[in-house]
Design an enzyme around this catalytic site. Sequence first.
Site, PDB file in Angstrom:
ATOM      1  N   LYS A 195       0.829  -1.208   0.000  1.00  0.00           N
ATOM      2  CA  LYS A 195       0.000   0.000   0.000  1.00  0.00           C
ATOM      3  C   LYS A 195       0.863   1.258   0.000  1.00  0.00           C
ATOM      4  O   LYS A 195       0.641   2.180  -0.793  1.00  0.00           O
ATOM      5  CB  LYS A 195      -0.927   0.008   1.212  1.00  0.00           C
ATOM      6  CG  LYS A 195      -1.895   1.188   1.231  1.00  0.00           C
ATOM      7  CD  LYS A 195      -2.673   1.261   2.531  1.00  0.00           C
ATOM      8  CE  LYS A 195      -1.817   1.833   3.648  1.00  0.00           C
ATOM      9  NZ  LYS A 195      -2.599   2.094   4.884  1.00  0.00           N
ATOM     10  N   ASP A 222      -6.443   1.086   0.988  1.00  0.00           N
ATOM     11  CA  ASP A 222      -6.559   1.209   2.444  1.00  0.00           C
ATOM     12  C   ASP A 222      -7.992   0.836   2.834  1.00  0.00           C
ATOM     13  O   ASP A 222      -8.746   0.291   2.023  1.00  0.00           O
ATOM     14  CB  ASP A 222      -6.195   2.626   2.899  1.00  0.00           C
ATOM     15  CG  ASP A 222      -7.171   3.677   2.387  1.00  0.00           C
ATOM     16  OD1 ASP A 222      -8.083   3.345   1.596  1.00  0.00           O
ATOM     17  OD2 ASP A 222      -7.036   4.849   2.781  1.00  0.00           O
TER      18      ASP A 222
END
Length: 214
Positions: free
Chosen positions: A120, A138
């Site tokens: 991420k 997320d």
Amino acid sequence: MNAQQIHIFFQTLRAANPSPQTELAYASVFELLAAVLLSAQATDVGVNKATARLFPVANTPQKILALGEEGLCEYIRTIGLYRSKAKHLIATCRILIDKHQGQVPRTREALEELPGVGRKTANVVLNVAFGEATMAVDTHLFRVSNRTGLAPGKTPLAVELGLLKRIPAEFMVDAHHWLILHGRYICKARQPLCGSCSVALQCDHGRRLQSTPA
């Protein structure tokens, strides 16, 4: 969501916000990397308050290392998990200096080799700093993708791959920002603001609400 609905969905988000930006404050690629690393399980507002004190003093790998782990902790102790994040950031700075001449690398593989930098975080840096069409999934992107029907998936990676497959190319670079902001302010976890949502008619969940008798 079908292809036409997805296109209208992003057209609408783009019309409302043509140039979306991250809400993390940064002035260099390294500051962005540090801020994203510190933002895990923390709010952007909280990270920005800490980095507003840290970056004027130490905003390069060399300066962060000069602070040392305890010195760094003094600036970021208001952020959750600050001790482990300090360790990761110090270790990352060492690698940047030893292997990358103090510069943030531009490949996913090299970024993911940095302590505290997962897929991420690497995707955020690649997208925000280098303009690559990546999806940093997320909790907001995961929720929005599943709730709307844009890219349903049981894992962040499944959602990421679904988003990359389904989002039209013209929206891809900015899509990550639009989805995060939509999830943060409209498509909230507990009480989504479906009544004031500009893309409710394109969203699977929104259309179900419209068709449900009062």
